[in-house]
Design a protein around this motif. Structure first.
Motif, mmCIF file in Angstrom:
data_model
loop_
_atom_site.group_PDB
_atom_site.id
_atom_site.type_symbol
_atom_site.label_atom_id
_atom_site.label_comp_id
_atom_site.label_asym_id
_atom_site.label_seq_id
_atom_site.Cartn_x
_atom_site.Cartn_y
_atom_site.Cartn_z
ATOM 1 N N PHE A 69 -109.246 -78.142 -41.156
ATOM 2 C CA PHE A 69 -108.910 -77.905 -42.422
ATOM 3 C C PHE A 69 -108.685 -79.460 -43.345
ATOM 4 O O PHE A 69 -108.246 -79.254 -44.656
ATOM 5 C CB PHE A 69 -107.323 -77.296 -42.473
ATOM 6 C CG PHE A 69 -107.626 -75.912 -41.610
ATOM 7 C CD1 PHE A 69 -107.926 -74.722 -42.308
ATOM 8 C CD2 PHE A 69 -107.226 -75.924 -40.441
ATOM 9 C CE1 PHE A 69 -108.174 -73.595 -41.783
ATOM 10 C CE2 PHE A 69 -107.375 -74.807 -39.592
ATOM 11 C CZ PHE A 69 -107.809 -73.706 -40.328
ATOM 12 N N ARG A 77 -106.473 -80.000 -34.413
ATOM 13 C CA ARG A 77 -107.437 -78.882 -35.072
ATOM 14 C C ARG A 77 -106.970 -78.689 -36.721
ATOM 15 O O ARG A 77 -107.867 -78.438 -37.516
ATOM 16 C CB ARG A 77 -106.967 -77.392 -34.299
ATOM 17 C CG ARG A 77 -107.611 -77.276 -33.121
ATOM 18 C CD ARG A 77 -107.384 -76.006 -32.555
ATOM 19 N NE ARG A 77 -108.291 -74.840 -33.369
ATOM 20 C CZ ARG A 77 -108.036 -73.506 -33.000
ATOM 21 N NH1 ARG A 77 -107.372 -73.364 -32.034
ATOM 22 N NH2 ARG A 77 -108.746 -72.718 -33.775
ATOM 23 N N LEU A 78 -105.733 -78.851 -37.029
ATOM 24 C CA LEU A 78 -105.320 -78.933 -38.431
ATOM 25 C C LEU A 78 -105.906 -79.698 -39.281
ATOM 26 O O LEU A 78 -106.364 -79.621 -40.430
ATOM 27 C CB LEU A 78 -103.683 -78.875 -38.770
ATOM 28 C CG LEU A 78 -102.845 -77.621 -38.358
ATOM 29 C CD1 LEU A 78 -101.618 -77.853 -38.302
ATOM 30 C CD2 LEU A 78 -103.286 -76.598 -39.332
ATOM 31 N N GLU A 79 -105.963 -80.965 -38.529
ATOM 32 C CA GLU A 79 -106.622 -82.229 -39.195
ATOM 33 C C GLU A 79 -108.061 -82.111 -39.333
ATOM 34 O O GLU A 79 -108.685 -82.425 -40.234
ATOM 35 C CB GLU A 79 -106.288 -83.680 -38.615
ATOM 36 C CG GLU A 79 -104.574 -83.762 -38.745
ATOM 37 C CD GLU A 79 -104.271 -85.253 -37.933
ATOM 38 O OE1 GLU A 79 -103.240 -85.581 -38.307
ATOM 39 O OE2 GLU A 79 -104.995 -85.627 -36.886
ATOM 40 N N ALA A 94 -103.739 -73.202 -43.786
ATOM 41 C CA ALA A 94 -104.383 -73.517 -42.550
ATOM 42 C C ALA A 94 -103.458 -73.208 -41.400
ATOM 43 O O ALA A 94 -104.096 -72.329 -40.358
ATOM 44 C CB ALA A 94 -104.112 -74.983 -42.371
ATOM 45 N N LEU A 95 -102.309 -72.887 -41.339
ATOM 46 C CA LEU A 95 -101.361 -72.312 -40.309
ATOM 47 C C LEU A 95 -101.450 -70.732 -40.171
ATOM 48 O O LEU A 95 -101.397 -70.332 -39.041
ATOM 49 C CB LEU A 95 -99.879 -72.972 -40.593
ATOM 50 C CG LEU A 95 -99.304 -74.196 -40.211
ATOM 51 C CD1 LEU A 95 -98.121 -74.558 -40.952
ATOM 52 C CD2 LEU A 95 -99.582 -74.478 -38.816
ATOM 53 N N ILE A 131 -102.878 -78.337 -31.796
ATOM 54 C CA ILE A 131 -102.667 -77.751 -33.073
ATOM 55 C C ILE A 131 -102.737 -78.824 -33.966
ATOM 56 O O ILE A 131 -103.452 -78.524 -35.165
ATOM 57 C CB ILE A 131 -101.337 -77.123 -32.855
ATOM 58 C CG1 ILE A 131 -101.450 -75.853 -32.186
ATOM 59 C CG2 ILE A 131 -100.977 -76.473 -34.559
ATOM 60 C CD1 ILE A 131 -102.377 -74.672 -32.498
ATOM 61 N N LYS A 132 -101.982 -80.063 -33.860
ATOM 62 C CA LYS A 132 -102.267 -80.958 -35.109
ATOM 63 C C LYS A 132 -103.454 -81.645 -35.065
ATOM 64 O O LYS A 132 -103.890 -81.578 -36.081
ATOM 65 C CB LYS A 132 -101.218 -82.138 -34.534
ATOM 66 C CG LYS A 132 -101.054 -83.178 -35.559
ATOM 67 C CD LYS A 132 -100.211 -84.216 -35.282
ATOM 68 C CE LYS A 132 -99.928 -85.224 -36.310
ATOM 69 N NZ LYS A 132 -101.061 -86.455 -36.049
ATOM 70 N N LEU A 182 -101.673 -76.667 -46.213
ATOM 71 C CA LEU A 182 -101.105 -76.565 -44.891
ATOM 72 C C LEU A 182 -100.714 -75.140 -44.507
ATOM 73 O O LEU A 182 -101.034 -74.593 -43.299
ATOM 74 C CB LEU A 182 -99.850 -77.447 -44.731
ATOM 75 C CG LEU A 182 -99.020 -77.532 -43.284
ATOM 76 C CD1 LEU A 182 -100.159 -77.875 -42.143
ATOM 77 C CD2 LEU A 182 -98.127 -78.381 -43.368
ATOM 78 N N LEU A 239 -104.864 -70.462 -38.499
ATOM 79 C CA LEU A 239 -104.805 -70.857 -37.157
ATOM 80 C C LEU A 239 -103.811 -69.899 -36.312
ATOM 81 O O LEU A 239 -104.098 -69.418 -35.040
ATOM 82 C CB LEU A 239 -104.108 -72.079 -36.796
ATOM 83 C CG LEU A 239 -105.059 -73.215 -36.802
ATOM 84 C CD1 LEU A 239 -104.190 -74.489 -36.384
ATOM 85 C CD2 LEU A 239 -106.148 -73.141 -35.907
#
Length: 596
Positions: free
Chosen positions: A359, A354-356, A313-314, A351-352, A310, A317
């Protein structure tokens, strides 16, 4: 330089920016009919699916007018209020702006906000009235509205239909004639602003720049002025709708992509100035303000081993979205995660997602909150983003919460409902203006906390989608606020704590425990769900235990045999209640968002 035109497209959400950008690309002949798709500039899956622009995108186009060759650098910007930061950084690198207004809907809240951003940057604004092919289109009325609500002369507004292609050539001619050519000194030391960046897994961190003075050449050693780091330019490219075009140099007035081969994503900062390492420029390009997050929420991996993934990934991003801010935090209920700052609720959702997607992470998001200024009895002031960080009540002198200036533009038939909504959210009216006989602009001061969750959705539903909304932060004001805790089986779940006005604490607490009762799976023992203010419980619901028929094996016989088994079961449940742990499903954390 006299034949270069740098311009942005600005508008309210869904007024046809991306479709217009497609038509301009098509008219300039940069993409063949076969290669042409819809919304060429919206490259992300989420943008295509939702039909919204999230990232500002740049493209370099060639155009010939009266036998003379021009270079058009077009930047398509988002329209939603949460992404106005993307708009502001795009305008910083432009010389002109196309203001798109829907011929049927007229001027909206975000239209006005974006115009002010363009005026702050001293840009030449060309009003464009789009969707003139619609049956409900009224270009004359919209032109009048532009003049009354914004104060821009709309007598020479360009009438277009991005869908059918009507008026596109006239619009491009107007851009060539009315947008000023870039100013700059090609002989001066290199001076360029980074106005966007993203991460490419093959090339590393890429910077999209606008060169003001001098030029950037391949193999040149450049310096980033914010941190004085020096790097070599490995490659240079111009942005194109389908592919990147390599170039040996990006000259004064041009826009291009700089490849520095950096794997450290934090080095390239949007708003930073690039200059020559040996012969630097004296002053950076303007003072570029970083974005200030308004909404904070915790993001936690469902699988606690994925914490480092995580973090990576952040980091990646953050390069793609410079408005993102985050810091590690821990929660008793959820383990290790990050407190992430967002520009608004849509930004948080995107954002949530895109992270899921990008990544492969499974995440739980806690209820969003804002920053509070908490003044203690000893005179100190602390900033609190997470409700669980709020000090004990006896140490607090007062709590100040952030307020925003909210602008709502609505058809007058929905005015009563919208005013009731704003008053219920503790809004204070500043002014009310009639733009014409059936459209009203309201200006309210309203606590940020009241609009971060479901205000936008409620506004859209009570106005049948016609009202538009925009806000900007103003200052902090004292409020009578308390922390509402949720206890499940006697333990406080820190991730579900919220800060609420004292007057609505009781009703919010009741709604919350009622929602939670439906979501917590039944256990073998009774589970109490309580809402409390400090030690005072203000609402309670009980999740009934699952029954197991322990007397099923008794055929006849004395009642004492059955009673003995039931007493044994009762004692077991009592013991289980004291040591039992309740696993909360993800929906429980989202129930805080749906309290109204």
């Amino acid at each position: 330089m006299k034949n270069i035109r740098n311009f942005s497209i600005i508008a309210h959400i869904d007024h046809g920016k991306s479709t217009l950008a497609d038509r301009i690309i098509q008219e300039c002949g940069s993409v063949t009919e076969r290669e042409m798709g819809t919304q060429m500039m919206d490259t992300m899956d989420i943008e295509q699916e939702r039909g919204i622009t999230i990232k500002a995108q740049s493209v370099r186009l060639d155009y010939v007018k009266d036998g003379e060759h021009y270079i058009l650098n077009l930047i398509d910007t988002p329209g939603h209020v949460d992404f106005s930061y993307e708009v502001s950084k795009s305008l910083a690198s432009s010389d002109g702006a196309l203001l798109i207004v829907d011929a049927a809907q007229g001027v909206e809240a975000q239209t006005i906000a974006n115009v002010y951003l363009a005026l702050d940057n001293d840009l030449e604004i060309i009003p464009v009235i789009n969707k003139i092919d619609l049956p409900a289109a009224d270009p004359d009325k919209v032109a009048e509205e532009i003049e009354t609500s914004i104060g821009i002369d709309a007598t020479d507004a360009v009438l277009v239909s991005a869908k059918t292609g009507v008026g596109i050539r006239e619009l491009i001619d107007a851009i060539v004639e009315r947008v000023p050519a870039p100013q700059g000194n090609p002989e001066a030391p290199t001076k360029a602003i980074i106005y966007d960046s993203w991460f490419d897994q093959y090339l590393g961190a890429l910077a999209l720049v606008r060169v003001f003075d001098g030029e950037i050449k391949k193999n040149q050693t450049i310096k980033l002025m914010s941190n004085n780091e020096e790097h070599q330019v490995l490659d240079l490219m111009y942005p194109h709708p389908l592919k990147k075009i390599k170039t040996p140099a990006i000259k004064s007035g041009e826009i291009g992509i700089v490849v520095l081969g950096l794997k450290e994503v934090s080095v390239v900062n949007v708003g930073d100035t690039i200059t020559d390492a040996k012969n630097p420029t004296a002053e950076p390009v303007g003072n570029y303000e970083p974005a200030k997050p308004f909404v904070f929420a915790g993001l936690y991996p469902i699988d606690t081993d994925k914490f480092e993934e995580l973090r990576d990934a952040l980091d990646k991003l953050k390069l793609n979205d410079s408005s993102l801010s985050y810091e590690p935090e821990t929660s008793i209920a959820l383990g290790f995660g990050f407190r992430v700052g967002f520009l608004g609720m849509l930004h948080m959702e995107v954002i949530k997602e895109r992270l899921e997607r990008e990544f492969g992470l499974d995440l739980i998001a806690t209820a969003p909150s804002v920053v509070y200024h908490v003044y203690l009895n000893n005179g100190d002031m602390i900033e609190v983003q997470n409700p669980s960080e709020l000090p004990e009540v006896n140490h607090i002198d007062r709590i100040e919460e952030p307020y925003v200036k909210a602008t709502v533009i609505t058809p007058s038939e929905y005015l009563g409902n919208i005013m009731n909504l704003l008053v219920s959210k503790r809004g204070i009216q500043n002014k009310m203006t009639y733009l014409n006989e059936d459209r009203v602009m309201l200006e309210y001061e309203i606590p940020m906390n009241e609009i971060v969750v479901d205000f936008y959705d409620t506004l859209k539903s009570i106005s049948k989608g016609y009202a538009s909304f925009d806000y900007e932060p103003t200052d902090f004001k004292e409020g009578d606020l308390v922390k509402l805790d949720v206890k499940v089986a006697g333990e406080v779940v820190d991730a579900l704590s919220v800060i609420v006005p004292r007057t609505s604490a009781l009703s919010r607490g009741r709604t919350l425990v009622k929602n939670m009762k439906e979501l917590i799976p039944r256990q073998l023992f009774e589970v109490a769900v309580q809402a409390s203010l400090g030690n005072q419980v203000i609402a309670r619901e009980t999740v009934k235990s699952m029954g197991k028929n322990v007397t099923a094996k008794c055929y006849g016989g004395d009642i004492t045999r059955k009673r003995k088994l039931l007493e044994k079961q009762k004692a077991g449940k009592k013991r289980m209640k004291s040591i039992g742990k309740v696993q909360l499903p993800q929906e429980a954390f989202m129930s805080v968002l749906k309290m109204d």
